[in-house]
Write a protein that holds these residues in place. Structure first.
Motif, PDB file in Angstrom:
ATOM      1  N   LYS A 278     -39.823   0.650   0.265  1.00 24.64           N
ATOM      2  CA  LYS A 278     -40.964   1.104  -0.528  1.00 24.64           C
ATOM      3  C   LYS A 278     -40.846   2.562  -0.965  1.00 24.64           C
ATOM      4  N   SER A 279     -39.758   3.218  -0.605  1.00 16.98           N
ATOM      5  CA  SER A 279     -39.591   4.628  -0.990  1.00 16.98           C
ATOM      6  C   SER A 279     -38.705   4.807  -2.228  1.00 16.98           C
ATOM      7  N   ILE A 280     -38.198   3.718  -2.762  1.00 21.53           N
ATOM      8  CA  ILE A 280     -37.240   3.821  -3.879  1.00 21.53           C
ATOM      9  C   ILE A 280     -37.964   4.181  -5.171  1.00 21.53           C
ATOM     10  N   ILE A 316     -40.459 -10.885  -4.141  1.00 22.23           N
ATOM     11  CA  ILE A 316     -39.973  -9.714  -4.886  1.00 22.23           C
ATOM     12  C   ILE A 316     -39.374  -8.752  -3.872  1.00 22.23           C
ATOM     13  N   ASN A 317     -38.101  -8.426  -4.054  1.00 22.35           N
ATOM     14  CA  ASN A 317     -37.407  -7.567  -3.101  1.00 22.35           C
ATOM     15  C   ASN A 317     -36.872  -6.329  -3.823  1.00 22.35           C
ATOM     16  N   VAL A 318     -37.133  -5.146  -3.263  1.00 20.36           N
ATOM     17  CA  VAL A 318     -36.723  -3.874  -3.876  1.00 20.36           C
ATOM     18  C   VAL A 318     -35.685  -3.210  -2.985  1.00 20.36           C
ATOM     19  N   THR A 319     -34.501  -2.981  -3.529  1.00 20.49           N
ATOM     20  CA  THR A 319     -33.429  -2.286  -2.814  1.00 20.49           C
ATOM     21  C   THR A 319     -32.766  -1.307  -3.778  1.00 20.49           C
ATOM     22  N   SER A 320     -31.712  -0.693  -3.312  1.00 19.82           N
ATOM     23  CA  SER A 320     -30.954   0.218  -4.182  1.00 19.82           C
ATOM     24  C   SER A 320     -29.496   0.220  -3.768  1.00 19.82           C
ATOM     25  N   ASP A 322     -25.977   2.789  -4.822  1.00 15.62           N
ATOM     26  CA  ASP A 322     -25.469   3.931  -5.598  1.00 15.62           C
ATOM     27  C   ASP A 322     -26.630   4.575  -6.353  1.00 15.62           C
ATOM     28  N   ASP A 323     -26.543   4.598  -7.687  1.00 14.74           N
ATOM     29  CA  ASP A 323     -27.583   5.260  -8.478  1.00 14.74           C
ATOM     30  C   ASP A 323     -28.438   4.240  -9.229  1.00 14.74           C
ATOM     31  N   LYS A 324     -28.597   3.036  -8.641  1.00 14.05           N
ATOM     32  CA  LYS A 324     -29.373   1.988  -9.275  1.00 14.05           C
ATOM     33  C   LYS A 324     -30.463   1.474  -8.329  1.00 14.05           C
ATOM     34  N   ALA A 325     -31.667   1.326  -8.872  1.00  9.62           N
ATOM     35  CA  ALA A 325     -32.717   0.604  -8.158  1.00  9.62           C
ATOM     36  C   ALA A 325     -32.606  -0.870  -8.527  1.00  9.62           C
ATOM     37  N   ILE A 326     -32.763  -1.738  -7.534  1.00 12.38           N
ATOM     38  CA  ILE A 326     -32.583  -3.176  -7.753  1.00 12.38           C
ATOM     39  C   ILE A 326     -33.877  -3.899  -7.436  1.00 12.38           C
ATOM     40  N   ILE A 327     -34.355  -4.672  -8.412  1.00 11.59           N
ATOM     41  CA  ILE A 327     -35.539  -5.516  -8.221  1.00 11.59           C
ATOM     42  C   ILE A 327     -35.086  -6.964  -8.362  1.00 11.59           C
ATOM     43  N   GLU A 328     -35.295  -7.754  -7.308  1.00 10.84           N
ATOM     44  CA  GLU A 328     -34.928  -9.173  -7.334  1.00 10.84           C
ATOM     45  C   GLU A 328     -36.205 -10.003  -7.235  1.00 10.84           C
ATOM     46  N   VAL A 329     -36.412 -10.864  -8.238  1.00  9.28           N
ATOM     47  CA  VAL A 329     -37.580 -11.753  -8.254  1.00  9.28           C
ATOM     48  C   VAL A 329     -37.054 -13.180  -8.145  1.00  9.28           C
ATOM     49  N   SER A 330     -37.322 -13.824  -6.998  1.00  2.78           N
ATOM     50  CA  SER A 330     -36.799 -15.177  -6.766  1.00  2.78           C
ATOM     51  C   SER A 330     -37.937 -16.119  -6.416  1.00  2.78           C
ATOM     52  N   ILE A 388     -33.061  -7.148 -11.732  1.00  4.54           N
ATOM     53  CA  ILE A 388     -33.277  -6.016 -12.652  1.00  4.54           C
ATOM     54  C   ILE A 388     -32.643  -4.778 -12.033  1.00  4.54           C
ATOM     55  N   LEU A 389     -31.793  -4.110 -12.794  1.00  9.00           N
ATOM     56  CA  LEU A 389     -31.177  -2.853 -12.360  1.00  9.00           C
ATOM     57  C   LEU A 389     -31.749  -1.720 -13.209  1.00  9.00           C
ATOM     58  N   LEU A 390     -32.243  -0.669 -12.530  1.00  6.86           N
ATOM     59  CA  LEU A 390     -32.793   0.493 -13.231  1.00  6.86           C
ATOM     60  C   LEU A 390     -32.123   1.760 -12.727  1.00  6.86           C
ATOM     61  N   PRO A 391     -31.895   2.735 -13.614  1.00  8.83           N
ATOM     62  CA  PRO A 391     -31.305   3.997 -13.166  1.00  8.83           C
ATOM     63  C   PRO A 391     -32.276   4.770 -12.280  1.00  8.83           C
TER      64      PRO A 391
END
Length: 396
Positions: A278-280, A316-320, A322-330, A388-391
């Motif tokens: 939750k800090s990403i 919905i899972n939020v990880t990261s 390198d320099d990308k935030a990752i949102i996975e909706v399954s 979803i990958l976000l910078p």
């Protein structure tokens, strides 16, 4: 004999064939091959051999009389050969000063030179024509390119306008759906407010309303109003257009979406969970990310409505990395048919009978074109997973 004079002329001028004529213009000597340049061989008059001399009596006399050093007839075509004809004074006269008894007519074969010049002139003309044609083609190409640029600009403008229309259409559709959800969510607090107001009215009519009960009921009413007001604020914030990319907390942003729709999914027995770090933070347009999340949630809900089961879940899972935030909706709603999964982001491609086929296309455009991110999908066990990958930095 005029051998010496002929040799002198040939030596000085590099000529090859000759006639020697007297002052009556009669041929008195000639070279072996000179007749190859002549129109006839059955005369002793030079005019019969060389018709080009007709009408040149004055010029011949001037050379014969020493008034001209020589006379030239350039580039004459004689029997498919090109020659220069030169007329020089021959043997000097003994009786007359500066007067000659004979004339020497020399033939310079310039066929090779003339042919070469002719070819060069022809090539030059052809090159000139070619350059003119190239110039015309270049002008035509420039006009064509200009027209094509105008067409491309017009088409780009048309596509951008169409994209904006599609985005607005998608946004209005989402607004309508959320308004429906809010209407459903407000029923409960409105019923509670109505019941508490009726209780207060009855107690007042019965003279049994005391200060403590009044304060409690008013607090309850204000709490319900606050909840309803927060729902409106969330709705306004959700559709507030933010044009500049910014840092935002990914989980907080997604949670604001879930707060708006959780009641709808709860009543349909769909469990929606938000997990991960939750800090990403990410860089992008949070409202557009929320609209993408809402679109994915709606797609899952629609599939569950078509094929319901006892354990309907969206995670919905939020990880990261390198320099990308990752949102996975399954979800476990059955997945996407294999024959269209590779084109699922194309416009007008849909799995629904009444679907518009623009939601996922616009979602991908928002993530990739507006935020320099990436969005893709894959089937998993019993469902589908959108990633979803976000910078996470402004440099990306």
């Amino acid at each position: 004999m005029h051998i010496q004079e002929v040799f002198n002329a040939i030596y000085s001028n590099h000529y090859y064939e000759y006639f020697v004529i007297n002052k009556n213009y009669e041929v008195i000597e000639y070279s072996d091959k000179v007749f190859s340049y002549c129109d006839t061989q059955k005369s002793n008059q030079i005019f019969e051999f060389i018709p080009e001399l007709y009408g040149l009596d004055n010029e011949l006399y001037a050379v014969l009389n020493g008034e001209k050093e020589f006379y030239e007839i350039p580039i004459v075509n004689k029997n498919d050969k090109y020659v220069n004809i030169y007329i020089y004074p021959g043997r000097e006269s003994i009786t007359h000063l500066k007067r000659y008894e004979t004339l020497i007519i020399l033939f310079e074969d310039i066929t090779t030179i003339a042919t070469t010049k002719q070819k060069l002139i022809q090539e030059k003309n052809e090159n000139t024509l070619l350059l003119q044609e190239i110039s015309i083609k270049n002008e035509q190409l420039e006009i064509y390119n200009h027209k094509m640029q105008e067409l491309v600009r017009a088409e780009i403008k048309k596509n951008l306008e169409q994209q904006k229309k599609l985005e607005l259409q998608s946004r209005y559709s989402q607004m309508g759906e959320i308004i429906g959800m809010i209407t459903h969510q407000w029923k409960q607090p409105l019923n509670a407010i109505s019941m508490m107001a009726n209780v207060l009215m009855l107690k007042q009519q019965n003279d049994s309303l005391d200060k403590k009960i009044l304060e409690e009921k008013l607090d309850d009413i204000l709490m319900q109003v606050k909840y309803m007001s927060q729902t409106v604020n969330d709705f306004q914030h959700f559709f507030n257009p933010i044009k500049d990319k910014m840092f935002f907390n990914v989980s907080d942003s997604i949670q604001s979406v879930l707060d708006l729709v959780k009641s709808e999914y709860f009543h349909k027995n769909i469990i929606v969970s938000l997990n991960g770090d939750k800090s990403i933070n990410a860089v992008g347009l949070p409202n557009e990310v929320n609209q993408v999340i809402l679109s994915l949630l709606k797609n899952s809900k629609d599939e569950f409505v078509k094929n319901p089961h006892s354990n309907m879940k969206v995670n919905i899972n939020v990880t990261s990395i390198d320099d990308k935030a990752i949102i996975e909706v399954s979800d476990n709603a059955g997945g996407i048919p294999d024959d269209i999964i590779d084109e699922i982001f194309d416009i007008y491609v849909t799995t629904k009978q009444d679907g518009s086929g623009i939601g996922l296309n616009i979602s991908k455009s928002m993530i990739e074109d507006h935020m320099d991110g990436r969005m893709y999908v894959e089937n998993i066990e019993n469902g589908a997973k959108f990633t979803i990958l976000l910078p996470t930095t402004m440099d990306n």
